[in-house]
Scaffold this active site. Structure first.
Site, short mmCIF file in Angstrom:
data_model
loop_
_atom_site.label_atom_id
_atom_site.label_comp_id
_atom_site.label_asym_id
_atom_site.label_seq_id
_atom_site.Cartn_x
_atom_site.Cartn_y
_atom_site.Cartn_z
CE1 TYR A 16 -32.75 74.04 47.36
CE2 TYR A 16 -33.65 74.35 45.17
CZ TYR A 16 -32.90 74.81 46.24
OH TYR A 16 -32.32 76.05 46.17
CD GLU A 24 -41.46 93.04 29.84
OE1 GLU A 24 -40.61 93.33 30.71
OE2 GLU A 24 -41.77 93.80 28.90
#
Length: 397
Positions: A301, A378
């Site tokens: 990348y 979460e």
């Protein structure tokens, strides 16, 4: 903006359920049929134009605003890692050898809920939002494949994105914080593979052989020395040989030794210089030991470079949505790599890290992304949903 956090929290049960369903069924690479279908199902009742990838399991969804205007791209990557999960979570991976250890399951769920939130505020948008659900971030160049398949022209040439944003959750940042910086944020990553060729023989008579093992060992040390001597200290460069193998037993000098590793750099000139160092050092160190070396450098990348204006916008939205003390400027880049860099090469934009460390976990010892024990808070997903939506409303409002 003041309503976004509350709206994102209202969507949290849906976000949570989607994240956990994807976490149980992790998929690796460019072919993610179950994850793709979960995304399509989550978007099916929304006023979106949905395009599925041809060669990869990508999903591109377009939300047209009530009035004409520019296009903003929001990215969420979808793939997992090839590793066993040891978190003990009730929704742990049910697939042997696969785990969402980098949090991409949270990215998918956050982006899908952001699409739902924005669809409900479509009348406020002048322009369009391009939702990029991407496979193959973990080394498979998924963003490049999506660009090749027409991602940036999904709404026609006149609708090419003017801004592009991505969030990446981090288990070592306090939950709900946003960390970012302008300029280079993450490194270019290349893979180097070296085969040292000698002449095999009996281990008791190394003088009758050309042993590739000490040649390989000398190369590792010489490479580290060359990096420290030839690359300026203010130009970060990391070369790590992470895998070395040779031989089959105790009394045989092998004919070959093999090693491979990674190169991480933050600029194109340094990237090319390090590649040249590897080729030169390995060739001549091998010759000094009576061996030869085959060297290959596989480009990875590019450097992930954040646009300064996009960082300013992302920071402002983050402060409005999360609170002024929740947005921090990173003092330096990190040398991980990210294929959102392919998008940022063509569209001004920014990637930011969203904190996901559970509050009861010590930041200093928290299992990091890519750990078999990593756990994300979460509740941070509601923050991500709000920031994604806020970016679109700020740019297109």
């Amino acid at each position: 903006m003041s309503d976004l956090a509350a709206q994102a929290r209202a969507l949290q049960p849906r976000t949570l359920a989607m994240r956990r369903a994807i976490h149980r069924r992790p998929e690796i690479g460019l072919d993610l049929p179950h994850t793709r279908d979960a995304v399509v199902d989550a978007l099916v009742d929304l006023p979106l134009q949905v395009h599925l990838g041809v060669g990869v399991s990508s999903v591109v969804a377009v939300l047209e605003g009530a009035r004409p205007g520019p296009t903003v791209l929001l990215r969420g990557d979808m793939d997992a890692l090839p590793m066993h999960e040891d978190t003990g979570l009730e929704f742990s991976s049910e697939v042997d050898g696969a785990m969402h250890a980098c949090g991409h399951d949270t990215h998918v769920a956050m982006l899908a809920s952001a699409a739902r939130l924005l669809a409900g505020r479509r009348d406020e948008l002048a322009g369009r939002v391009l939702f990029m659900f991407q496979p193959g971030e973990e080394g498979f160049h998924g963003a490049r494949h999506m660009i090749d398949e027409g991602l940036l022209d999904a709404t026609g040439p006149a609708g090419r994105p003017e801004r592009a944003y991505a969030l990446h959750i981090s288990a070592t940042i306090p939950a709900g914080e946003l960390h970012l910086r302008p300029g280079p944020l993450m490194a270019a990553a290349d893979t180097v593979r070296i085969t040292v060729r000698g002449r095999g023989g009996h281990a008791s008579a190394p003088h009758d052989a050309a042993d590739p093992v000490p040649a390989a060992a000398a190369m590792i040390g010489a490479l580290q020395t060359a990096i420290s001597r030839e690359i300026a200290a203010h130009d970060p460069a990391v070369l790590t040989i992470a895998h070395l193998t040779a031989g089959t037993t105790t009394n045989v000098i092998p004919e070959t030794a093999f090693m491979e590793g990674t190169i991480r750099t933050l600029s194109a000139p340094v990237r090319e210089h390090v590649r040249e160092i590897v080729r030169r050092v390995c060739r001549y160190t091998a010759l000094a030991h009576g061996c030869s070396a085959d060297v290959s450098v596989e480009p990875g990348y590019p450097v992930t470079v954040n646009d300064a204006g996009a960082v300013d916008q992302l920071s402002a939205v983050g402060r409005d949505v999360l609170g002024r003390d929740r947005v921090l400027t990173m003092p330096s880049p990190i040398l991980g790599a990210e294929d959102f860099s392919y998008v940022l090469e063509q569209v001004p934009g920014a990637l930011a890290f969203l904190g996901g460390c559970p509050p009861a976990v010590d930041l200093a010892t928290a299992p990091a992304n890519h750990s078999n024990r990593v756990v994300f808070d979460e509740s941070a997903m509601a923050s991500g949903v709000a920031v994604y939506a806020g970016l679109a409303l700020d740019a297109l409002g």
